[in-house]
Design an enzyme around this catalytic site. Structure first.
Site, PDB file in Angstrom:
ATOM      1  N   TYR A 137       0.856  -1.184   0.000  1.00 54.34           N
ATOM      2  CA  TYR A 137       0.000   0.000   0.000  1.00 54.34           C
ATOM      3  C   TYR A 137       0.892   1.235   0.000  1.00 54.34           C
ATOM      4  O   TYR A 137       1.550   1.531   0.995  1.00 54.34           O
ATOM      5  CB  TYR A 137      -0.898  -0.036   1.248  1.00 54.34           C
ATOM      6  N   LYS A 165      -1.235  -1.240  -4.216  1.00 47.88           N
ATOM      7  CA  LYS A 165      -2.368  -0.316  -4.236  1.00 47.88           C
ATOM      8  C   LYS A 165      -1.732   1.052  -4.173  1.00 47.88           C
ATOM      9  O   LYS A 165      -1.146   1.426  -3.159  1.00 47.88           O
ATOM     10  CB  LYS A 165      -3.255  -0.566  -3.013  1.00 47.88           C
TER      11      LYS A 165
HETATM   12  C1  SI3 Z   1      -5.485   9.599   0.467  1.00 49.10           C
HETATM   13  C2  SI3 Z   1      -6.717   8.752   0.524  1.00 49.10           C
HETATM   14  O1  SI3 Z   1      -7.380   8.734   1.510  1.00 49.10           O
HETATM   15  N1  SI3 Z   1      -6.989   8.030  -0.548  1.00 49.10           N
HETATM   16  C3  SI3 Z   1      -8.165   7.208  -0.664  1.00 49.10           C
HETATM   17  C4  SI3 Z   1      -8.988   7.668  -1.817  1.00 49.10           C
HETATM   18  O2  SI3 Z   1     -10.010   6.747  -2.091  1.00 49.10           O
HETATM   19  C5  SI3 Z   1      -9.590   9.019  -1.483  1.00 49.10           C
HETATM   20  O3  SI3 Z   1     -10.394   8.891  -0.356  1.00 49.10           O
HETATM   21  C6  SI3 Z   1     -10.411   9.540  -2.603  1.00 49.10           C
HETATM   22  O4  SI3 Z   1      -9.629   9.580  -3.742  1.00 49.10           O
HETATM   23  C7  SI3 Z   1     -10.985  10.915  -2.278  1.00 49.10           C
HETATM   24  O5  SI3 Z   1      -9.958  11.861  -2.180  1.00 49.10           O
HETATM   25  C8  SI3 Z   1      -7.853   5.757  -0.831  1.00 49.10           C
HETATM   26  O6  SI3 Z   1      -6.757   5.570  -1.652  1.00 49.10           O
HETATM   27  C9  SI3 Z   1      -7.738   5.145   0.548  1.00 49.10           C
HETATM   28  C10 SI3 Z   1      -8.231   3.774   0.627  1.00 49.10           C
HETATM   29  O7  SI3 Z   1      -8.538   3.173  -0.361  1.00 49.10           O
HETATM   30  C11 SI3 Z   1      -8.338   3.159   1.944  1.00 49.10           C
HETATM   31  O8  SI3 Z   1      -9.350   3.383   2.590  1.00 49.10           O
HETATM   32  O9  SI3 Z   1      -7.418   2.478   2.371  1.00 49.10           O
END
Ligand code: SI3
Length: 303
Positions: A137, A165
């Site tokens: 990750y 990821k």
């Molecule tokens: C920096 C961050 O929190 N990135 C999110 C994104 O899904 C993010 O919430 C989304 O792009 C909105 O900004 C995901 O990569 C996190 C994720 O998948 C997780 O919950 O582990």
């Protein structure tokens, strides 16, 4: 490794709380059932969106257990097991393996800035602790650590490492990881705002924190990419981005806003744990508007 089971749309599963703010099995079941009925390919449990950083080790084990109890056999299950210490990460990894998860995943070590040698050792010790496949990750904006292609290449020497990821913002990172790993490695798009761009640049699938608020739209965006309908995909991504920006503009945290959207859809999974902020009274009307935006995009693109 069955490559196919890691393809498609994999929502990052939200922390499900009861009215007292405790992890709730009943509400985990409700969210799981909702996502299952929407047709997502899997869930990523206990990551950023799972608020793992605010949970005790026992709570994290419970969250992994509850999701597995209700979703095992219905969809692909990925357990995020990254924790401040290697010892706790391994305990979570062993727990997830006993529960029958399909793969593990972990952020790099947090808080202290550690050299690549320590990061490699940390991930390797988690990987060695169970027979499960492992997904790195990379999320530099929250961990302060950026995965390099050379460390990625070293990790890929272990057959259990099946992919990354990638939540860093440049889509070029996705292209570089895909080029480094080749066809036998899965790259997951992390930033939902550039899901379509990430897929076009080489991401095989997506794991995202806003998918749960609008699974229909991400499933459709993925279909458009698969079918080579890039113009439609681009237009849909633009509407998704309007929705994400609206969610991120609330007084409360984005996750509190998403949970309110879900509550109004009949899936009550509580609010967020502090220091994340819940929605304010002013957010109520904004969330009405976000729901209209989601519904209109579904009408336009998913019929
Ligand atoms: C920096 C961050 O929190 N990135 C999110 C994104 O899904 C993010 O919430 C989304 O792009 C909105 O900004 C995901 O990569 C996190 C994720 O998948 C997780 O919950 O582990």
């Amino acid at each position: 490794m069955q490559f196919d089971k890691f393809h498609g749309i994999i929502p990052a599963f939200y922390a499900c709380y009861d009215d007292e703010g405790n992890i709730s099995e009943a509400r985990t079941k409700d969210l799981g059932q909702y996502l299952y009925e929407k047709g997502v390919q899997g869930v990523y449990v206990g990551g950023s969106s799972g608020e793992c950083i605010y949970h005790s080790l026992d709570e994290r084990k419970a969250a992994l257990s509850y999701a597995a109890n209700h979703l095992k056999g219905k969809m692909t299950l990925i357990a995020h097991v990254g924790a401040p210490s290697t010892r706790d990460s391994i305990a979570l990894a062993k727990h997830a393996a006993e529960l029958g998860y399909d793969a593990l995943s972990a952020i790099p070590p947090i808080y202290f800035k550690l050299p690549d040698s320590a990061v490699l050792k940390y991930w390797s010790e988690i990987i060695d602790a169970t027979p499960l496949d492992f997904i790195i990750y990379n999320i530099p904006q929250t961990t302060g650590y950026t995965l390099t292609t050379s460390l990625f290449e070293r990790l890929l020497k272990n057959d259990k490492v099946i992919g990354v990821k990638n939540s860093s913002m440049p889509t070029m990172d996705i292209e570089r990881f895909k080029k480094t790993g080749g066809d036998n490695v899965i790259v997951f798009n992390g930033p939902d705002e550039q899901f379509v761009a990430g897929r076009i640049m080489g991401a095989d699938a997506g794991i995202g924190g806003t998918y749960g608020a609008m699974p229909e739209l991400f499933l459709q965006a993925n279909r458009f990419v698969q079918e080579g309908k890039f113009q439609e995909a681009k237009l849909l991504q633009s509407e998704i981005n309007d929705i994400i920006i609206a969610l991120c503009s609330l007084n409360g945290s984005m996750y509190a806003g998403i949970k309110e959207v879900l509550r109004r859809r009949g899936v009550n999974i509580g609010s967020v744990r502090g220091p994340l902020e819940g929605i304010s009274s002013e957010d109520g009307g904004r969330i009405d508007n976000i729901i209209v935006m989601i519904d209109q995009a579904i009408q336009r693109y998913c019929r």
